[in-house]
Design an enzyme around this catalytic site. Sequence first.
Site, mmCIF file in Angstrom:
data_model
loop_
_atom_site.group_PDB
_atom_site.id
_atom_site.type_symbol
_atom_site.label_atom_id
_atom_site.label_comp_id
_atom_site.label_asym_id
_atom_site.label_seq_id
_atom_site.Cartn_x
_atom_site.Cartn_y
_atom_site.Cartn_z
ATOM 1 N N ASP A 291 35.144 -37.653 37.622
ATOM 2 C CA ASP A 291 35.025 -39.074 37.952
ATOM 3 C C ASP A 291 33.793 -39.605 37.213
ATOM 4 O O ASP A 291 32.982 -38.835 36.695
ATOM 5 C CB ASP A 291 34.914 -39.296 39.467
ATOM 6 C CG ASP A 291 35.293 -40.730 39.860
ATOM 7 O OD1 ASP A 291 35.285 -41.626 38.984
ATOM 8 O OD2 ASP A 291 35.589 -40.965 41.048
HETATM 9 C C1 BGC Z 1 36.229 -44.364 40.646
HETATM 10 C C2 BGC Z 1 37.461 -43.912 39.890
HETATM 11 C C3 BGC Z 1 37.664 -44.779 38.676
HETATM 12 C C4 BGC Z 1 36.420 -44.713 37.814
HETATM 13 C C5 BGC Z 1 36.518 -45.480 36.521
HETATM 14 C C6 BGC Z 1 35.025 -44.537 39.747
HETATM 15 O O1 BGC Z 1 34.032 -45.221 40.424
HETATM 16 O O2 BGC Z 1 35.944 -43.448 41.676
HETATM 17 O O3 BGC Z 1 38.583 -43.962 40.734
HETATM 18 O O4 BGC Z 1 38.810 -44.379 37.977
HETATM 19 O O5 BGC Z 1 35.346 -45.227 38.573
HETATM 20 O O6 BGC Z 1 36.389 -46.827 36.699
#
Ligand code: BGC
Length: 714
Positions: A256
């Site tokens: 993530d």
């Molecule tokens: C989230 C993800 C997301 C990523 C990219 C993170 O804060 O947990 O689900 O895909 O950001 O934006």
Amino acid sequence: MPNAEQSTNAPSADERAREIEQQMSVDERFSLLVSVMGVNNVVTDRHPAIPEGTPMSAGYVPGVERLGVPAQLMSDASLGVTNPGYRPGDSATALPAGIALGASFNPDLARASGEMLGREARSRGFNIQLAGGINLLRDPRNGRNFEYLSEDPLHSAALAAESINGIQAQGVISTIKHFSLNCNETNRHWLDAIIDPVAHRESDLLAFEIAIERSQPGAVMTGYNKINGTYAGGNSALIQDVLKGAWNYPGWVMSDWGGTPSWQAAIAGLDQESGLQLDIMMWQTEWFTDRLRAAHAAGELPGERLSDMVRRILRSMFAVGVDQWGPAPDVDMDAHHEIALKTARQGIVLLSNDGVLPLPVDKPVKIVVIGGHAQVGVPTGCGSSAVLPPGGYAEIIKIGGPGVMGVGRNLYLHPSSPLTELKRLLPEAQIEFDPGMSPAESALAASHADLAIVFGIKIDSEGFDDPDLLLPWGQDAVIDAVATANPNTVVVLETGNPVLMPWKDRVRAIVEAWYPGQAGGRAIAEVLTGAVNPSGRLPITFPANLSQTPRPDLPGLGTPWGTAVTIDYDEGAEIGYRWFAKTGAQPLFAFGHGLSYTDFSYTDVRLSGDDTVTATFTVTNTGDCAGADVPQLYLVGAPGQLRRRLLGFARVELQPGQSQQVTILAEPRLLATYDAGASTWRIADGPHHVELARAANAPVAGREVTLAGRTFGR
Ligand code: BGC
């Protein structure tokens, strides 16, 4: 769609990945292993790796042009192609919340919304959609539940798989996320989620297992949290042993954003670091650029592992066909609006109704619509899944909060006003609006009307858990006062999670509309007036109070950003309705519950066992309007133990008087336990008690069936 895997003469995606990877320089190999964020409301400087003219988005990874490897352009999310300031003005279809799609119990609809996502992503040049949010709804306070599908592994997997299949059928890679147990947002970067590994296999991991099997998502995104002491991004027990080992997953594992714990995560199975700038922002360092290279130079990252990381990325690109794109597909925004509308309609759950709904459409009744900004639009959840709808938001009201997610925590209103839509559908009625600002003012407004419709909203956001299950901003007191002033009160909830409803027995009907997306106001009005017969079923148990749930107190709630938190998921695999079956507590509304304006009967019910359980029965619409029913099949007892598991479900649309024979075949892993010693699923020999039901606590027919004991799978 050209797909290398479908053509018999062409080399397989694995063969091509191997061949191309062998031709790469060390620099080219490393260049595929880190994504950088585009410029948005938080990241102000264009990263030098992003070429001019590239659409800004959540992630960019350069391609290797000389070898025909396209750049990776990644966009969020499961609810639409998002744009938190990356591309000024670029709007996209804003679907209802994932939990609303979950409430539809309709895999075909999930497929349609996935196809929509894939088309809208691809038309913008995005070849990776950060979709497939599938964390189980373990805690009704989790601020991200609205993004996910349900508390049940089979249900979540069935819908997520179709959404992913829809996306990937457009030649766009989908992720599945967040692997695993990212089930609370409280201090999520410091959260250690503790679970018994067997229970994990039988719940959250089972959801991933089935969804991955059914849809082969190109990438798996790990969670921010630790699992049993080790960060998800570097958790070899999960990535190596389970995902890549037991399940033989061939795609790549990305972190993530800001969730790569160290360069050694690569040894533990992580293939790509995501959102480099966020790692720097969060931890003042990043791991996969210089450090991984240094580790490689020092012989600490074996060459074979480096090749494997690259090959996995290439393999998914070739398998999904992102290197074979023709011209961008035509995007029919009207058709996509219809998908958003259909999802809202099928996701709305009629929780209670004493007959006041549907509203009479031809009477000159005096109605007051109260609160929820219903004169403006419908709310949506916050964070990386929030989608800028066509024409923009109707309103953005700042909320704020501590931590990095505070800036994006706003009351976003989609421009689909329930008030306007009600006026359209009830031309004979006299409809006034009251803002729901104070109990006294709203009670006065309600006392002058024949009927009051009160909207209760609650804003959930990535990065925050709810402290309780009450409506914020004094709305419960407003509803209470309105119910006192007018006995004909209907409540419409727009929430991302269950709420307690202290006024429940004093109102005549309750509708849960979740965050219903860009067509939400219309869908709500259609359900209230009977133009649409409600058919949603709860994908999460609504508890009567928090003390019924596994964790009445949520550890770490309210502690400052950065505080280490440990959450023991002691309930193990007994999540939601399973927990309620185990404890015998009566929820406010059960998993699977949802009313209709018609009735359904079940006849010729046959429940049989053997290798698995089969239910065959006839559903008849015995009322006088068309509607959809969602029969559910549960295991309720295995030899020697109480054990409740959703085994399967169907969604049946029937005209008045119409019947349909339905067969539900149980997914065998839901009948089994996971035997960690033997690394296999095991169905116990002997009698199993199964039920055909309308909801987790509403059986229609039940009996004991005998299953042959067996082991299968890994
Ligand atoms: C989230 C993800 C997301 C990523 C990219 C993170 O804060 O947990 O689900 O895909 O950001 O934006």
